[in-house]
Write an enzyme that holds these catalytic residues in place. Structure first.
Site, PDB file in Angstrom:
ATOM      1  N   SER A  67       0.882  -9.306 -10.696  1.00 37.69           N
ATOM      2  CA  SER A  67      -0.485  -9.271 -10.155  1.00 37.69           C
ATOM      3  C   SER A  67      -1.402  -8.595 -11.160  1.00 37.69           C
ATOM      4  CB  SER A  67      -0.523  -8.503  -8.835  1.00 37.69           C
ATOM      5  OG  SER A  67      -1.873  -8.214  -8.525  1.00 37.69           O
ATOM      6  N   HIS A 120      -0.396 -13.890 -10.696  1.00 44.71           N
ATOM      7  CA  HIS A 120      -0.919 -13.687  -9.338  1.00 44.71           C
ATOM      8  C   HIS A 120      -2.308 -13.053  -9.432  1.00 44.71           C
ATOM      9  CE1 HIS A 120      -0.343 -13.167  -4.980  1.00 44.71           C
ATOM     10  NE2 HIS A 120      -0.929 -11.992  -5.117  1.00 44.71           N
ATOM     11  N   ASP A 153      -5.418 -11.660  -7.351  1.00 41.04           N
ATOM     12  CA  ASP A 153      -5.831 -11.152  -6.042  1.00 41.04           C
ATOM     13  C   ASP A 153      -7.343 -11.155  -5.906  1.00 41.04           C
ATOM     14  OD1 ASP A 153      -3.374 -10.403  -4.630  1.00 41.04           O
ATOM     15  OD2 ASP A 153      -3.068  -9.007  -6.284  1.00 41.04           O
ATOM     16  N   MET A 211     -10.481 -10.435  -3.626  1.00 44.97           N
ATOM     17  CA  MET A 211     -10.846  -9.625  -2.449  1.00 44.97           C
ATOM     18  C   MET A 211     -12.358  -9.556  -2.308  1.00 44.97           C
ATOM     19  SD  MET A 211      -8.192  -6.500  -2.991  1.00 44.97           S
ATOM     20  CE  MET A 211      -6.447  -6.801  -3.304  1.00 44.97           C
ATOM     21  N   HIS A 232      -4.482 -15.703  -4.713  1.00 43.18           N
ATOM     22  CA  HIS A 232      -4.325 -15.166  -3.360  1.00 43.18           C
ATOM     23  C   HIS A 232      -5.696 -14.761  -2.836  1.00 43.18           C
ATOM     24  CE1 HIS A 232      -2.473 -11.607  -0.846  1.00 43.18           C
ATOM     25  NE2 HIS A 232      -3.011 -12.540  -0.077  1.00 43.18           N
ATOM     26  N   MET A 238      -8.128 -13.277  -0.372  1.00 35.32           N
ATOM     27  CA  MET A 238      -8.278 -12.351   0.758  1.00 35.32           C
ATOM     28  C   MET A 238      -9.764 -12.246   1.031  1.00 35.32           C
ATOM     29  SD  MET A 238      -5.459  -9.671  -0.690  1.00 35.32           S
ATOM     30  CE  MET A 238      -5.593 -10.384  -2.330  1.00 35.32           C
ATOM     31  N   MET A 295       3.241 -10.821   3.248  1.00 35.53           N
ATOM     32  CA  MET A 295       2.710  -9.536   2.779  1.00 35.53           C
ATOM     33  C   MET A 295       3.627  -8.413   3.247  1.00 35.53           C
ATOM     34  SD  MET A 295       0.102 -10.265   0.997  1.00 35.53           S
ATOM     35  CE  MET A 295      -0.130  -8.523   0.547  1.00 35.53           C
ATOM     36  N   ASP A 313       4.816 -10.019  -1.350  1.00 37.29           N
ATOM     37  CA  ASP A 313       3.739  -9.333  -2.078  1.00 37.29           C
ATOM     38  C   ASP A 313       3.459  -7.958  -1.476  1.00 37.29           C
ATOM     39  OD1 ASP A 313       1.430  -8.690  -3.470  1.00 37.29           O
ATOM     40  OD2 ASP A 313       0.218 -10.320  -2.646  1.00 37.29           O
TER      41      ASP A 313
HETATM   42  C1  DX5 Z   1      -2.160  -6.284  -2.211  1.00 42.23           C
HETATM   43  C2  DX5 Z   1      -2.225  -7.422  -3.203  1.00 42.23           C
HETATM   44  C3  DX5 Z   1      -1.038  -7.375  -4.074  1.00 42.23           C
HETATM   45  C4  DX5 Z   1      -0.977  -6.126  -4.921  1.00 42.23           C
HETATM   46  C5  DX5 Z   1       0.443  -5.832  -5.232  1.00 42.23           C
HETATM   47  O1  DX5 Z   1      -3.349  -6.117  -1.621  1.00 42.23           O
HETATM   48  O2  DX5 Z   1      -2.249  -8.651  -2.531  1.00 42.23           O
HETATM   49  O3  DX5 Z   1      -0.878  -8.553  -4.856  1.00 42.23           O
HETATM   50  O4  DX5 Z   1      -1.695  -6.212  -6.089  1.00 42.23           O
HETATM   51  O5  DX5 Z   1       0.497  -4.621  -5.899  1.00 42.23           O
HETATM   52  P1  DX5 Z   1       1.787  -3.701  -5.846  1.00 42.23           P
HETATM   53  O6  DX5 Z   1       2.886  -4.494  -6.485  1.00 42.23           O
HETATM   54  O7  DX5 Z   1       1.400  -2.502  -6.620  1.00 42.23           O
HETATM   55  O8  DX5 Z   1       2.070  -3.411  -4.403  1.00 42.23           O
HETATM   56 ZN    ZN Z   2      -1.599 -10.618  -3.645  1.00 44.49          ZN
END
Ligand code: DX5
Ligand code: ZN
Length: 218
Positions: A10, A35, A37, A39, A68, A70, A139, A177
């Site tokens: 990620s 990956h 993320d 947000m 991903h 969110m 998750m 994840d």
């Molecule tokens: C969480 C994200 C993950 C996150 C994982 O909100 O969706 O992808 O970056 O990070 P670690 O591996 O540090 O939990």
């Molecule tokens: Zn993620």
């Protein structure tokens, strides 16, 4: 028999000031996906990047982008993330007004479709559509931030999902994840996950290549 585990680092934990360099390091690693993320500060209490940044960094990557999302009201953004270069687009069921339509939209854009379940969201949300998607993202933390502690209860969902996928011979990946490190990776793998997302564990001690190799072979 050794199972083929995929690793999806990620970039939430990468150095945002040097994303080109970070992507090129991953190009030379054993990572299978990158990956990403996304947000929005609404669906989760953190804000990262959107399509313009993804489009720029996608140009440097030789690995597929596992995006991903969110974000609330996800339907209206699917096309932008597709155009920005996402290869897999994963959404949370709570963020769409019509899950079937959202999946069809992702597929019609020529992308792989994933559904992500928060720790408190049941498999019932994904089972009815399982034959229409490519990936389920379980998750193992409440999304929003890297570095959180793995929630072992979610492994039950991974097990049930893996049994169903194997029994019905479905072509669906099971990705996990949140809080993945060498120890939790072993548990996730044993439960049936075949793609491991990792942020903190990959970017610790400036040893990205070694960390990815360790996770891949654990
Ligand atoms: C969480 C994200 C993950 C996150 C994982 O909100 O969706 O992808 O970056 O990070 P670690 O591996 O540090 O939990
Ligand atoms: Zn993620």
């Amino acid at each position: 028999m050794k199972k083929n585990i995929k690793i999806a680092p990620s970039i939430l934990s990468a150095d945002f000031a040097n994303l080109e360099k970070e992507i090129s390091i991953l190009n030379n690693s054993e990572a299978d996906y990158i990956h990403v993320d996304v947000m929005d500060g609404h669906f989760v209490k953190n804000l990262t990047f959107g399509p313009p940044v993804i489009e720029k960094i996608r140009n440097y990557s030789t690995k597929p982008f596992d995006v991903h999302l969110m974000i609330d009201s996800v339907d209206q953004y699917l096309e932008s993330y597709s155009k920005a270069g996402a290869d897999i687009i994963t959404i949370h069921p709570e963020t769409t007004s019509n899950l079937d339509n959202a999946i069809s939209k992702i597929k019609s854009l020529g992308k792989k479709a994933g559904i992500s379940l928060n720790p408190d969201v049941s498999l019932d949300k994904v089972l009815p559509v399982i034959k229409t998607i490519d990936l389920v993202l379980i998750m193992s933390v409440y999304p929003g931030f890297a570095g959180q502690k793995f929630i072992p209860d979610v492994l039950e969902k991974v097990k049930i999902l893996r049994e169903k996928i194997n029994k019905e011979n479905l072509d669906v990946e099971v990705e996990i994840d949140g809080g993945i490190n060498i120890d939790t990776a072993k548990l996730a793998k044993k439960a049936g996950a075949n793609v491991l997302v990792a942020g903190t564990a990959v970017y610790s001690e400036n040893k990205v290549l070694e960390n990815i190799k360790l996770l891949k072979n654990c």
